[in-house]
Design a protein around this motif. Structure first.
Motif, PDB file in Angstrom:
ATOM      1  N   TYR A 131      11.121   9.503   3.319  1.00 28.18           N
ATOM      2  CA  TYR A 131      11.523   8.096   3.444  1.00 28.18           C
ATOM      3  C   TYR A 131      10.480   7.181   2.799  1.00 28.18           C
ATOM      4  O   TYR A 131      10.832   6.214   2.123  1.00 28.18           O
ATOM      5  CB  TYR A 131      11.706   7.726   4.917  1.00 28.18           C
ATOM      6  N   LEU A 132       9.214   7.484   3.013  1.00 21.08           N
ATOM      7  CA  LEU A 132       8.163   6.694   2.363  1.00 21.08           C
ATOM      8  C   LEU A 132       8.246   6.810   0.849  1.00 21.08           C
ATOM      9  O   LEU A 132       8.074   5.819   0.116  1.00 21.08           O
ATOM     10  CB  LEU A 132       6.782   7.143   2.849  1.00 21.08           C
ATOM     11  N   ASN A 133       8.515   8.022   0.358  1.00 22.30           N
ATOM     12  CA  ASN A 133       8.630   8.210  -1.082  1.00 22.30           C
ATOM     13  C   ASN A 133       9.808   7.420  -1.650  1.00 22.30           C
ATOM     14  O   ASN A 133       9.708   6.808  -2.717  1.00 22.30           O
ATOM     15  CB  ASN A 133       8.776   9.692  -1.415  1.00 22.30           C
ATOM     16  N   ILE A 175       2.949  -1.375   7.357  1.00 20.96           N
ATOM     17  CA  ILE A 175       3.311   0.044   7.357  1.00 20.96           C
ATOM     18  C   ILE A 175       2.089   0.913   7.073  1.00 20.96           C
ATOM     19  O   ILE A 175       1.971   2.023   7.609  1.00 20.96           O
ATOM     20  CB  ILE A 175       4.449   0.312   6.343  1.00 20.96           C
ATOM     21  N   TYR A 176       1.146   0.396   6.277  1.00 25.22           N
ATOM     22  CA  TYR A 176      -0.072   1.154   5.992  1.00 25.22           C
ATOM     23  C   TYR A 176      -0.905   1.326   7.258  1.00 25.22           C
ATOM     24  O   TYR A 176      -1.313   2.444   7.609  1.00 25.22           O
ATOM     25  CB  TYR A 176      -0.901   0.452   4.924  1.00 25.22           C
ATOM     26  N   GLU A 177      -1.124   0.218   7.990  1.00 28.58           N
ATOM     27  CA  GLU A 177      -1.983   0.281   9.177  1.00 28.58           C
ATOM     28  C   GLU A 177      -1.357   1.141  10.270  1.00 28.58           C
ATOM     29  O   GLU A 177      -2.013   2.004  10.866  1.00 28.58           O
ATOM     30  CB  GLU A 177      -2.234  -1.151   9.677  1.00 28.58           C
ATOM     31  N   LYS A 178      -0.066   0.928  10.535  1.00 28.48           N
ATOM     32  CA  LYS A 178       0.599   1.720  11.572  1.00 28.48           C
ATOM     33  C   LYS A 178       0.701   3.192  11.158  1.00 28.48           C
ATOM     34  O   LYS A 178       0.535   4.101  11.980  1.00 28.48           O
ATOM     35  CB  LYS A 178       1.985   1.152  11.856  1.00 28.48           C
ATOM     36  N   TYR A 185      -1.065   9.528   1.144  1.00 29.82           N
ATOM     37  CA  TYR A 185      -0.858   9.146  -0.253  1.00 29.82           C
ATOM     38  C   TYR A 185       0.293   8.145  -0.377  1.00 29.82           C
ATOM     39  O   TYR A 185       0.191   7.146  -1.095  1.00 29.82           O
ATOM     40  CB  TYR A 185      -0.570  10.396  -1.085  1.00 29.82           C
ATOM     41  N   GLN A 186       1.389   8.402   0.336  1.00 31.77           N
ATOM     42  CA  GLN A 186       2.540   7.498   0.277  1.00 31.77           C
ATOM     43  C   GLN A 186       2.222   6.146   0.911  1.00 31.77           C
ATOM     44  O   GLN A 186       2.667   5.094   0.415  1.00 31.77           O
ATOM     45  CB  GLN A 186       3.742   8.144   0.964  1.00 31.77           C
ATOM     46  N   LEU A 187       1.482   6.151   1.997  1.00 32.83           N
ATOM     47  CA  LEU A 187       1.095   4.890   2.642  1.00 32.83           C
ATOM     48  C   LEU A 187       0.229   4.046   1.713  1.00 32.83           C
ATOM     49  O   LEU A 187       0.390   2.821   1.630  1.00 32.83           O
ATOM     50  CB  LEU A 187       0.353   5.177   3.949  1.00 32.83           C
ATOM     51  N   GLN A 188      -0.676   4.698   0.991  1.00 32.15           N
ATOM     52  CA  GLN A 188      -1.516   3.973   0.041  1.00 32.15           C
ATOM     53  C   GLN A 188      -0.680   3.398  -1.098  1.00 32.15           C
ATOM     54  O   GLN A 188      -0.926   2.273  -1.560  1.00 32.15           O
ATOM     55  CB  GLN A 188      -2.606   4.901  -0.510  1.00 32.15           C
ATOM     56  N   LEU A 189       0.316   4.143  -1.564  1.00 37.20           N
ATOM     57  CA  LEU A 189       1.211   3.627  -2.597  1.00 37.20           C
ATOM     58  C   LEU A 189       1.940   2.376  -2.118  1.00 37.20           C
ATOM     59  O   LEU A 189       2.094   1.404  -2.861  1.00 37.20           O
ATOM     60  CB  LEU A 189       2.239   4.689  -2.989  1.00 37.20           C
ATOM     61  N   ALA A 190       2.416   2.405  -0.864  1.00 39.13           N
ATOM     62  CA  ALA A 190       3.121   1.241  -0.317  1.00 39.13           C
ATOM     63  C   ALA A 190       2.202   0.033  -0.229  1.00 39.13           C
ATOM     64  O   ALA A 190       2.629  -1.104  -0.495  1.00 39.13           O
ATOM     65  CB  ALA A 190       3.683   1.579   1.064  1.00 39.13           C
ATOM     66  N   LEU A 191       0.950   0.271   0.118  1.00 40.45           N
ATOM     67  CA  LEU A 191      -0.021  -0.825   0.167  1.00 40.45           C
ATOM     68  C   LEU A 191      -0.300  -1.362  -1.230  1.00 40.45           C
ATOM     69  O   LEU A 191      -0.300  -2.581  -1.452  1.00 40.45           O
ATOM     70  CB  LEU A 191      -1.313  -0.340   0.819  1.00 40.45           C
ATOM     71  N   THR A 208       5.155  16.698  -9.075  1.00 40.41           N
ATOM     72  CA  THR A 208       5.815  15.435  -8.744  1.00 40.41           C
ATOM     73  C   THR A 208       6.968  15.687  -7.785  1.00 40.41           C
ATOM     74  O   THR A 208       7.618  16.733  -7.827  1.00 40.41           O
ATOM     75  CB  THR A 208       6.373  14.732 -10.002  1.00 40.41           C
ATOM     76  N   VAL A 209       7.224  14.706  -6.919  1.00 41.40           N
ATOM     77  CA  VAL A 209       8.408  14.699  -6.082  1.00 41.40           C
ATOM     78  C   VAL A 209       9.219  13.495  -6.555  1.00 41.40           C
ATOM     79  O   VAL A 209       8.826  12.358  -6.369  1.00 41.40           O
ATOM     80  CB  VAL A 209       8.071  14.648  -4.573  1.00 41.40           C
ATOM     81  N   GLY A 210      10.347  13.762  -7.236  1.00 36.25           N
ATOM     82  CA  GLY A 210      10.971  12.718  -8.040  1.00 36.25           C
ATOM     83  C   GLY A 210      10.021  12.418  -9.180  1.00 36.25           C
ATOM     84  O   GLY A 210       9.601  13.311  -9.901  1.00 36.25           O
ATOM     85  N   SER A 211       9.630  11.154  -9.322  1.00 33.90           N
ATOM     86  CA  SER A 211       8.631  10.801 -10.339  1.00 33.90           C
ATOM     87  C   SER A 211       7.298  10.426  -9.702  1.00 33.90           C
ATOM     88  O   SER A 211       6.397   9.952 -10.393  1.00 33.90           O
ATOM     89  CB  SER A 211       9.153   9.643 -11.199  1.00 33.90           C
ATOM     90  N   THR A 212       7.165  10.643  -8.406  1.00 39.41           N
ATOM     91  CA  THR A 212       5.927  10.314  -7.701  1.00 39.41           C
ATOM     92  C   THR A 212       4.951  11.488  -7.757  1.00 39.41           C
ATOM     93  O   THR A 212       5.330  12.621  -7.448  1.00 39.41           O
ATOM     94  CB  THR A 212       6.207  10.000  -6.220  1.00 39.41           C
ATOM     95  N   PRO A 213       3.691  11.254  -8.132  1.00 37.58           N
ATOM     96  CA  PRO A 213       2.718  12.343  -8.109  1.00 37.58           C
ATOM     97  C   PRO A 213       2.600  12.950  -6.718  1.00 37.58           C
ATOM     98  O   PRO A 213       2.683  12.248  -5.704  1.00 37.58           O
ATOM     99  CB  PRO A 213       1.413  11.645  -8.517  1.00 37.58           C
ATOM    100  N   GLN A 214       2.437  14.261  -6.682  1.00 35.01           N
ATOM    101  CA  GLN A 214       2.265  14.977  -5.424  1.00 35.01           C
ATOM    102  C   GLN A 214       0.957  15.756  -5.523  1.00 35.01           C
ATOM    103  O   GLN A 214       0.824  16.653  -6.356  1.00 35.01           O
ATOM    104  CB  GLN A 214       3.445  15.917  -5.174  1.00 35.01           C
TER     105      GLN A 214
END
Length: 330
Positions: free
Chosen positions: A302-304, A206-209, A192-198, A167-173
């Motif tokens: 930043y995404l995380n 932000i996902y598409e770009k 992975y982070q872009l998918q989380l944001a979506l 994990t990075v913080g509490s986000t799975p890595q």
């Protein structure tokens, strides 16, 4: 990541008998045997394999919001213990493996891990070396050199990734092994982070770009030799300290083997100065295009932070993505 727990300075001295305690097995083939769940597995280990006959004091240690931290004073020395009442042992397995891998490089100082396992009422624990922190700030020049020495010494023949997901913080890595760094970073870090944001915010923009950037970022790595280096993975100021002798200490890792430059992804809140970078690049020479790639590694964190803490970090991530899309004409 700002939500990790660190080892804070206390009055007790370091454990003088640490070398007598059992070493973890080799990094290349390390498998941790988790403790059989007993009524108090932490106490049981300290009073057996930890070589103590008496625990004289247990003191809470502040500084984090994911785990509970405690300082165990014993007649054999001191131990640092973290517990979590809701998360199973897999989180501490990742931490133990990361600390063990960094420790075995014999370069920068890290807390030596001893044991992790499940708690009888649910949750998990990890026991590690207690390090007494000093009052002096870490020496930036020494920190840069020691970190570079760790990157140089810590290599993997398996490629980019790690033995387990962590994990990075509490986000799975996700650390699935790959022989291709650009693919690994694009899929398991940015993707992975872009998918989380979506999924979390429905943020299609932000996902598409971001996906356009992932597909077009290859030229940023032209003429670069990329070797799998052991990374701390979450190196910000809260995870950097100094021992009582003034030597740098790093802790609370999110380790994996990756491009050495990715270690600077949290530099926006790490306080790295000119002497840090000068000493680092004396050991690990700067590669062509470093300045152009720097923000690509900031983007992951930043995404995380956006996914963990909300919209306050979205504009920074979006700005980096837009700048790269203009640069790459993607």
């Amino acid at each position: 990541m700002v939500v990790h727990v660190g080892l804070l300075p206390l009055s007790s001295s370091c454990l003088p008998s640490l070398p007598r305690l059992p070493r973890l097995s080799s990094t290349k083939h390390r498998t941790f045997a988790m403790a059989v769940v007993s009524e108090d597995p932490v106490r049981e280990w300290i009073l057996s394999e930890g070589n103590a006959t008496q625990i004289t004091r247990i003191s809470p240690v502040g500084g984090g919001c994911i785990n509970r931290a405690s300082h165990y004073d014993t007649d054999a020395g001191s131990f640092f213990v973290k517990t979590n009442r809701s998360i199973g042992p897999s989180m501490f397995e990742g931490e133990a493996l990361g600390l063990g891998a960094m420790f075995e490089t014999g370069t920068i100082r890290v807390p030596k891990p001893f044991k992790f396992g499940p708690l009888p009422t649910g949750g998990s624990y990890i026991i590690m070396e207690f390090i007494e922190f000093g009052s002096r700030r870490n020496n930036q020049s020494v920190l840069g050199r020691k970190l570079a020495e760790m990157h140089k010494a810590g290599k993997s023949e398996k490629g980019f990734g790690f033995e387990v997901n962590n994990t990075v913080g509490s986000t799975p890595q996700i650390n699935t092994w790959s022989s291709d760094w650009i693919q690994f970073y694009g899929e398991h870090r940015l993707g992975y982070q872009l998918q989380l944001a979506l999924d979390q915010y429905g943020d299609g923009t932000i996902y598409e770009k971001g996906q356009r950037l992932v597909k077009s970022m290859g030229p940023l790595f032209d003429n670069v030799v990329i070797e799998p280096c052991l990374l701390h993975g979450d190196l910000w100021s809260g995870n950097i300290s100094s021992d009582k002798n003034g030597e740098p200490v790093i802790l609370d890792p999110a380790c994996y083997y990756g491009h050495s430059e990715a270690e600077f992804g949290m530099s926006w809140c790490a306080g790295f100065g000119g002497s840090f970078y000068s000493s680092y690049f004396e050991v690990m020479p700067k590669q062509p295009g470093f300045e152009k790639r720097k923000d690509l590694y900031l983007l992951y964190h930043y995404l995380n932070h956006y996914n963990l803490f909300g919209s306050g970090y979205r504009s920074s991530a979006m700005s980096i993505i837009d700048d790269y899309l203009r640069m790459l004409k993607a």
